[in-house]
Design an enzyme around this catalytic site. Structure first.
Site, short mmCIF file in Angstrom:
data_model
loop_
_atom_site.label_atom_id
_atom_site.label_comp_id
_atom_site.label_asym_id
_atom_site.label_seq_id
_atom_site.Cartn_x
_atom_site.Cartn_y
_atom_site.Cartn_z
N HIS A 71 -41.98 25.13 1.94
CA HIS A 71 -42.68 25.22 0.65
C HIS A 71 -44.15 24.84 0.75
O HIS A 71 -44.91 25.06 -0.18
CB HIS A 71 -41.95 24.43 -0.44
CG HIS A 71 -42.25 22.97 -0.47
ND1 HIS A 71 -41.44 22.02 0.10
CD2 HIS A 71 -43.29 22.29 -1.01
CE1 HIS A 71 -41.96 20.82 -0.11
NE2 HIS A 71 -43.08 20.96 -0.77
N ASP A 117 -35.64 24.54 3.64
CA ASP A 117 -37.07 24.25 3.45
C ASP A 117 -37.66 23.72 4.76
O ASP A 117 -37.89 22.52 4.93
CB ASP A 117 -37.23 23.22 2.32
CG ASP A 117 -38.67 23.04 1.90
OD1 ASP A 117 -39.52 23.82 2.34
OD2 ASP A 117 -38.92 22.09 1.12
N GLY A 212 -47.39 15.52 -1.80
CA GLY A 212 -48.34 15.37 -0.70
C GLY A 212 -47.69 14.85 0.56
O GLY A 212 -48.26 14.93 1.64
N SER A 214 -44.74 16.04 1.40
CA SER A 214 -43.90 17.16 1.82
C SER A 214 -44.22 17.63 3.22
O SER A 214 -45.39 17.67 3.63
CB SER A 214 -44.10 18.34 0.89
OG SER A 214 -43.31 18.15 -0.24
N GLY A 215 -43.18 18.02 3.92
CA GLY A 215 -43.35 18.52 5.28
C GLY A 215 -43.36 17.41 6.30
O GLY A 215 -43.21 17.65 7.49
#
Ligand code: ARG
Length: 276
Positions: A71, A117, A212, A214-215
């Site tokens: 995402h 994801d 922020g 994320s990942g």
């Protein structure tokens, strides 16, 4: 005795350090201070993905590939992967930056449900490992992470709903336990939490990843090595009671990751001088 056995996390027969000779060693992470600011070099696989500003985290998995969330990548142009950072602002003597050569979003990523994801980024050129830039280990298919096991999550994301990290934006670290999928489904609804996801956080609220982050990686320490169990994916707000954060379950993607990075000719480099 390995602490993990007491903590309930058992090293399964089929688990191994997945062909990564130097992974998961954070030479400068010699202590855990319950604080928030991470010390330099504590999380040497942490990546900041930046366009004109930081927008997502990621983790280094070998010398030219970064693992992140699907995402984070509606578009891939003009993105830099920045490594060796302690803070987003100020001088960072160990900073190394690369543009992105290839973005591989998981083919079954569903932006509606956030299932699968996960994405891989190939750096424009390999990076050299040092105490501040080191790949994390990945868990094999079938790895089991039990409820209550302590994990660490790191990132430059918000420190509360809509509250961004104040200057100089030092990398934040937080320790939270795994919440089992069955319990997590009670919060989010049975169909929202798939086997490709895992949850971590406090049911009381107050500690969580946020926008922020994320990942970025959720890691577990096993015999001095850090293994990435999850990728920061989504949540209902941040740190809300009864709503742990939801993470992509990395162990479900061993085959996919291996296929993608080997077809792209990535080699596992050996860190000279390291004996295992
Ligand atoms: N989707 C968010 C991002 O893009 C991460 C949200 C994680 N939320 C949570 N409550 N753990 O940065």
């Amino acid at each position: 005795m390995p602490k993990a056995e007491k903590g309930g996390w058992v090293w399964q027969a089929q688990m191994r350090l997945w062909d990564a000779p130097v992974c998961g060693l954070a030479n400068l992470n010699s202590r855990i201070v319950g604080g928030q600011n991470a010390l330099p070099g504590s999380w040497p696989w942490q990546v900041s993905l930046q366009s004109s500003y930081h927008f997502c985290g990621g983790s280094l998995i070998n010398n030219q590939w970064v693992l992140t969330a699907a995402h984070c990548f509606p578009s891939a142009s003009g993105v830099n992967a920045v490594l060796g950072l302690q803070s987003l602002q100020g001088s960072n003597p160990n900073r190394v930056s690369r543009t992105i050569k290839t973005v591989i979003v998981h083919p079954n990523y569903n932006s509606g449900t956030q299932n699968n994801d996960i994405a891989l980024l190939q750096l424009s050129s390999p990076v050299t490992f040092n105490n501040y830039i080191t790949p994390v280990c990945l868990p094999s298919t079938g790895s089991t992470f039990y409820s209550g096991v302590k994990t660490w999550v790191t990132g430059w994301g918000d420190i509360g709903n809509g509250v961004s990290l104040p200057a100089p934006e030092t990398l934040q670290e937080i320790q939270i336990p795994i919440v089992g999928n069955r319990r997590c489904k009670c919060s989010y609804g049975a169909s929202s939490i798939t086997d490709n996801m895992m949850c971590a956080g406090l049911l009381a609220g107050g500690k969580d990843s946020c926008q922020g982050d994320s990942g970025g990686p959720l890691v577990i320490k096993q015999n001095n090595r850090w293994i990435q169990a999850g990728v920061v994916s989504f949540g209902n707000g941040c740190a809300e009671p009864d709503f742990p954060g939801v993470y992509t379950r990395v162990s479900r993607y061993q085959t996919w990751i291996n296929t993608q990075i080997t077809t792209n000719n990535a080699l596992w480099p050996v860190w000279p001088g390291l004996n295992i």
